[in-house]
Design a protein around this motif. Structure first.
Motif, short mmCIF file in Angstrom:
data_model
loop_
_atom_site.label_atom_id
_atom_site.label_comp_id
_atom_site.label_asym_id
_atom_site.label_seq_id
_atom_site.Cartn_x
_atom_site.Cartn_y
_atom_site.Cartn_z
N UNK A 61 0.70 -1.14 -0.04
CA UNK A 61 -0.08 0.07 0.06
C UNK A 61 1.00 1.21 0.02
N UNK A 62 1.91 1.28 0.64
CA UNK A 62 2.67 2.44 0.80
C UNK A 62 3.37 2.77 -0.55
N UNK A 63 3.84 1.62 -1.09
CA UNK A 63 4.49 1.94 -2.42
C UNK A 63 3.40 2.51 -3.45
N UNK A 64 2.10 1.77 -3.40
CA UNK A 64 1.17 2.59 -4.26
C UNK A 64 1.05 4.16 -3.78
N UNK A 65 1.01 4.42 -2.52
CA UNK A 65 0.66 5.63 -2.03
C UNK A 65 1.86 6.64 -2.67
N UNK A 66 3.11 6.28 -2.77
CA UNK A 66 4.34 7.05 -2.94
C UNK A 66 3.94 7.28 -4.73
N UNK A 67 3.71 6.20 -5.50
CA UNK A 67 3.77 6.05 -6.87
C UNK A 67 2.68 7.07 -7.28
N UNK A 68 1.45 7.27 -6.68
CA UNK A 68 0.51 8.44 -6.80
C UNK A 68 0.67 9.51 -6.49
N UNK A 70 3.68 10.88 -6.70
CA UNK A 70 4.64 11.44 -7.62
C UNK A 70 3.67 11.72 -8.79
N UNK A 71 3.07 10.57 -9.29
CA UNK A 71 2.29 10.87 -10.77
C UNK A 71 1.05 10.07 -10.36
N UNK A 72 -0.06 10.91 -10.12
CA UNK A 72 -1.44 10.22 -10.06
C UNK A 72 -1.92 9.20 -11.06
N UNK A 73 -2.31 8.13 -10.53
CA UNK A 73 -2.94 6.94 -11.57
C UNK A 73 -1.73 5.72 -11.59
N UNK A 209 -6.03 7.29 -2.44
CA UNK A 209 -7.19 6.21 -3.24
C UNK A 209 -6.14 5.02 -3.45
N UNK A 210 -4.85 5.27 -3.84
CA UNK A 210 -3.90 4.16 -4.17
C UNK A 210 -3.56 3.30 -2.97
N UNK A 211 -3.54 3.84 -1.86
CA UNK A 211 -3.22 2.98 -0.82
C UNK A 211 -4.17 2.30 -0.32
N UNK A 212 -5.44 2.67 -0.52
CA UNK A 212 -6.92 2.04 -0.10
C UNK A 212 -7.10 0.78 -1.23
N UNK A 213 -6.77 1.24 -2.53
CA UNK A 213 -6.86 0.26 -3.50
C UNK A 213 -5.93 -0.88 -3.39
N UNK A 214 -4.70 -0.81 -2.84
CA UNK A 214 -3.82 -1.76 -2.46
C UNK A 214 -4.33 -2.47 -1.49
N UNK A 215 -4.79 -1.90 -0.42
CA UNK A 215 -5.52 -2.65 0.57
C UNK A 215 -6.61 -3.62 0.12
N UNK A 216 -7.47 -3.08 -0.82
CA UNK A 216 -8.61 -3.78 -1.22
C UNK A 216 -8.06 -5.11 -2.07
N UNK A 217 -6.99 -4.57 -2.93
CA UNK A 217 -6.62 -5.87 -3.64
C UNK A 217 -6.08 -6.92 -2.64
N UNK A 218 -5.39 -6.66 -1.60
CA UNK A 218 -4.90 -7.52 -0.86
C UNK A 218 -5.91 -8.40 -0.10
N UNK A 219 -6.79 -7.58 0.21
CA UNK A 219 -8.10 -8.64 1.01
C UNK A 219 -8.68 -9.43 -0.11
N UNK A 220 -8.72 -9.05 -1.35
CA UNK A 220 -9.24 -9.78 -2.64
C UNK A 220 -8.65 -11.00 -2.52
N UNK A 221 -7.17 -10.85 -2.37
CA UNK A 221 -6.30 -12.01 -2.85
C UNK A 221 -6.49 -13.00 -1.66
#
Length: 246
Positions: A61-68, A70-73, A209-221
């Motif tokens: 999640x924190x990697x997703x946070x930092x990526x967005x 820097x560059x949203x999306x 949003x990227x942080x929580x998207x990664x969280x949701x992805x992990x819960x789905x997995x």
């Protein structure tokens, strides 16, 4: 037997939490299940093995946070949220386009009103501050300003009687044209600043949003069946334990 398994699985899905289910099979039923497992052509009457997926790929999640940030999306793309990734990226491109366009238009209008002051009022526009250009909008000449300034505000700065601070508008219409150009320039700069604020907001919102998207992805997995355990019962028959997480 199939109805029994279907009912248990339905209850697990409704619960929405980690769950553990037990299914007891008679020796005859279990023997039929084993036969079906060894012979794919033979359908099982009430049992099928669920393979445990040990190769699960999780997102940081924190990697997703930092990526967005820097560059949203990009964080959403990493987290598997393709549609939102496109929305944030397109918004970023649009906002930067608006910012650059408004800055460019503001500079154009600035050049226009400075040229208007030089040609229609004879003003020397080099090295002057914003206050000087504001004064040119309201007074027809330097003499008018110096006479009227002290009446309304004794702290106002008087402009010296030198060529560098001389101006005299050729007409009121020329001065109003100058004022309109100057107001347009300010308006474009304000819109550029507003666009910059939206860009910063887009970065922050996309990062969250990227942080929580990664969280949701992990819960789905993590959801679904995690394994099957088969035990022989002392009283006869077999016990099948199905482990699942949702």
């Amino acid at each position: 037997m199939k109805r029994k398994i279907a009912l248990i699985l339905s209850l697990l899905a409704i619960a929405g939490v980690g769950a553990h289910a037990e299914i007891r099979l008679s020796p005859t039923e279990f023997s039929s299940a084993l036969t079906a497992q060894s012979d794919p052509q033979t359908p099982a009457p009430g049992f099928s093995e669920v393979q445990q997926n040990k190769e699960r790929t999780f997102k940081n999640p924190w990697r997703a946070f930092l990526m967005s940030a820097v560059l949203p999306g990009t964080g959403e793309h990493y987290a598997g949220a393709g549609f939102k990734s496109k929305v944030f990226f397109v918004s970023e491109v649009g906002l930067w386009s608006a910012l650059l366009s408004f800055r460019h238009l503001g500079n154009w209008r600035k050049d226009d009103y400075r040229l208007q002051a030089a040609t229609a009022a004879g003003a020397d526009v080099n090295g002057k501050d914003d206050r000087y250009f504001d004064v040119l909008s309201f007074y027809d000449s330097r003499e008018d300003y110096n006479k009227i300034a002290g009446v309304y505000d004794h702290t106002r700065v008087y402009y010296p009687d030198t060529k560098s601070y001389f101006w005299k508008w050729e007409s009121t219409d020329a001065r109003m044209k100058y004022r309109n150009l100057k107001n347009d320039s300010k308006s474009y700069y304000r819109k550029a600043n507003f666009s910059l604020g939206l860009i910063l907001a887009n970065h922050l919102i996309s990062a969250a949003d990227a942080y929580w998207s990664a969280k949701r992805y992990n819960r789905h997995m993590e959801s679904g069946f995690s394994g099957v355990d088969v035990k022989l019962l002392p009283e006869g028959g077999w016990q099948v334990n199905l482990s699942a997480r949702f």
